[in-house]
Design an enzyme around this catalytic site. Sequence first.
Site, PDB file in Angstrom:
ATOM      1  N   TYR A 126       0.846  -1.198   0.000  1.00 31.42           N
ATOM      2  CA  TYR A 126       0.000   0.000   0.000  1.00 31.42           C
ATOM      3  C   TYR A 126       0.880   1.246   0.000  1.00 31.42           C
ATOM      4  O   TYR A 126       0.781   2.106   0.867  1.00 31.42           O
ATOM      5  CB  TYR A 126      -0.907  -0.034   1.227  1.00 31.42           C
ATOM      6  CG  TYR A 126      -2.081   0.918   1.206  1.00 31.42           C
ATOM      7  CD1 TYR A 126      -2.532   1.517   0.034  1.00 31.42           C
ATOM      8  CD2 TYR A 126      -2.767   1.203   2.384  1.00 31.42           C
ATOM      9  CE1 TYR A 126      -3.616   2.379   0.035  1.00 31.42           C
ATOM     10  CE2 TYR A 126      -3.851   2.058   2.403  1.00 31.42           C
ATOM     11  CZ  TYR A 126      -4.275   2.641   1.225  1.00 31.42           C
ATOM     12  OH  TYR A 126      -5.355   3.499   1.234  1.00 31.42           O
ATOM     13  N   SER A 127       1.767   1.345  -0.992  1.00 31.41           N
ATOM     14  CA  SER A 127       2.645   2.504  -1.145  1.00 31.41           C
ATOM     15  C   SER A 127       3.071   2.570  -2.602  1.00 31.41           C
ATOM     16  O   SER A 127       2.805   1.663  -3.388  1.00 31.41           O
ATOM     17  CB  SER A 127       3.868   2.392  -0.226  1.00 31.41           C
ATOM     18  OG  SER A 127       4.607   1.214  -0.512  1.00 31.41           O
ATOM     19  N   VAL A 160      16.945  -6.297  10.688  1.00 25.94           N
ATOM     20  CA  VAL A 160      16.278  -5.229   9.949  1.00 25.94           C
ATOM     21  C   VAL A 160      14.971  -4.863  10.638  1.00 25.94           C
ATOM     22  O   VAL A 160      14.234  -5.738  11.106  1.00 25.94           O
ATOM     23  CB  VAL A 160      16.005  -5.662   8.490  1.00 25.94           C
ATOM     24  CG1 VAL A 160      15.264  -4.572   7.724  1.00 25.94           C
ATOM     25  CG2 VAL A 160      17.307  -6.022   7.789  1.00 25.94           C
ATOM     26  N   ASP A 162      11.327  -2.841  10.107  1.00 25.64           N
ATOM     27  CA  ASP A 162      10.349  -2.301   9.158  1.00 25.64           C
ATOM     28  C   ASP A 162       9.316  -1.506   9.965  1.00 25.64           C
ATOM     29  O   ASP A 162       8.471  -2.084  10.644  1.00 25.64           O
ATOM     30  CB  ASP A 162       9.687  -3.458   8.405  1.00 25.64           C
ATOM     31  CG  ASP A 162       8.648  -3.007   7.382  1.00 25.64           C
ATOM     32  OD1 ASP A 162       8.142  -1.875   7.497  1.00 25.64           O
ATOM     33  OD2 ASP A 162       8.312  -3.807   6.489  1.00 25.64           O
ATOM     34  N   CYS A 165       4.876  -1.808   8.755  1.00 28.18           N
ATOM     35  CA  CYS A 165       5.096  -2.966   7.881  1.00 28.18           C
ATOM     36  C   CYS A 165       3.884  -3.358   7.048  1.00 28.18           C
ATOM     37  O   CYS A 165       3.978  -4.244   6.197  1.00 28.18           O
ATOM     38  CB  CYS A 165       5.552  -4.166   8.706  1.00 28.18           C
ATOM     39  SG  CYS A 165       4.309  -4.762   9.880  1.00 28.18           S
ATOM     40  N   GLY A 166       2.737  -2.733   7.297  1.00 31.90           N
ATOM     41  CA  GLY A 166       1.553  -3.077   6.522  1.00 31.90           C
ATOM     42  C   GLY A 166       1.167  -4.531   6.678  1.00 31.90           C
ATOM     43  O   GLY A 166       1.195  -5.076   7.787  1.00 31.90           O
ATOM     44  N   THR A 186       3.320  -2.287  13.206  1.00 31.33           N
ATOM     45  CA  THR A 186       2.181  -1.597  12.632  1.00 31.33           C
ATOM     46  C   THR A 186       1.217  -1.231  13.747  1.00 31.33           C
ATOM     47  O   THR A 186       1.281  -1.802  14.843  1.00 31.33           O
ATOM     48  CB  THR A 186       1.462  -2.473  11.592  1.00 31.33           C
ATOM     49  OG1 THR A 186       0.278  -1.807  11.132  1.00 31.33           O
ATOM     50  CG2 THR A 186       1.057  -3.816  12.175  1.00 31.33           C
ATOM     51  N   CYS A 343      -5.943  12.351  -5.225  1.00 32.54           N
ATOM     52  CA  CYS A 343      -4.515  12.227  -4.918  1.00 32.54           C
ATOM     53  C   CYS A 343      -3.702  12.005  -6.190  1.00 32.54           C
ATOM     54  O   CYS A 343      -2.601  12.555  -6.339  1.00 32.54           O
ATOM     55  CB  CYS A 343      -4.284  11.082  -3.935  1.00 32.54           C
ATOM     56  SG  CYS A 343      -4.902  11.406  -2.261  1.00 32.54           S
TER      57      CYS A 343
END
Length: 374
Positions: A126-127, A160, A162, A165-166, A186, A343
């Site tokens: 979602y990006s 790592v 994130d 993180c969705g 998240t 958008c």
Amino acid sequence: MLHTYFQKQIEKILAQGGIHVNGSDPWDMQVHDNRLFQRILTQGNLGLGEAYMDGWWECQALDQFFFRVLRSKAQDNIVSPSIIFSALIGRLFNLQARSRAFTVGEQHYNMGNELFQGMLDSNMHYSCAYWKNTDKLSIAQENKLRLVFNKLMLQPGQRVLDIGCGWGGAAKFAAEHYGVEVTGITVSSEQVKVAQERCKGLPVKIKLIDYRALDGVFDRIYSIGMFEHVGHKNYRNYFDIIKNLLATDGLFLLQTIGGNESVSSTDPWIGKYIFPNSMLPSASQITNAFEGLLVLEDWHVFSHDYYLTLKTWNDNFQQHCSRFNGHYAARFCRMWRYYLLSCAGAFLARTLQLWQLLLSHQGIVGPFRVEREI
């Protein structure tokens, strides 16, 4: 007489962008309720968006409508009380305080996994995708991940983080293709369920926590599409947290939507219906926030790619709605179309930007090149 006055004012404003009321071009506004003109003048984009949701007006090419409005700066002619109020509240209060961190997760990201599955690619990214040498969303999203992880120079065995993180797609990709151990966080309980299932059997941990509750040390940190929820009163603290979490030889990549001007609040319609307590940073707000804490290694702009991403999401959403006829209320479908295409128009007009920043702890010593190839 008053109605005629309001209409003429709106017609004059829209004409700056080559838009006509009830015209024949696909970006022209087709009016179904003459109360629209007063609503726009008194309520700005909040009234414009709500009137669209109510069916008071239509436009065949909504993205092109907003491109023309924003490119001509026609919106500057309307200063509504909602805009003034939002800006004042954003200056006085910390709308993104830790106590409010989970609001956007509950209201937006917990809206329903079925909705996002129908709109996004199969891995639910979602990006913004990276549309280099492809016209397929799934490949463009994989391109984006490779771009991120190659910039970070991921190596097997690294720890790592994130942030945001969705549904776990990026964490899964990093673990599978780069051999790293990932912790993803998240503020959405629905995202946690999907991400944990998606990453089962991999060295990936998914947590439902705010970024301000993190601890530990990580070799690499990335955040894709989460910084838009941090808020200007928290930017400095955000980068301070990143510095404390990052190993001394570590790297941090930030992907965020940005604006051309510094603001203290979001668009009233977006804040009410889509992303509560959100706001977009300017370049100066970001650089001021990490100054003295981290060193900038690279700043990559690929804003048009978000226009392509949003257009594809809208196409997917429209197909999804048609398959589930009656499952979504008509007003919701109009709201979601307005969100995605307004958008998209803003990115096409370059009112909105898409940035990737690469930051280090102390600066990389010696020859260093950030490749744009994937």
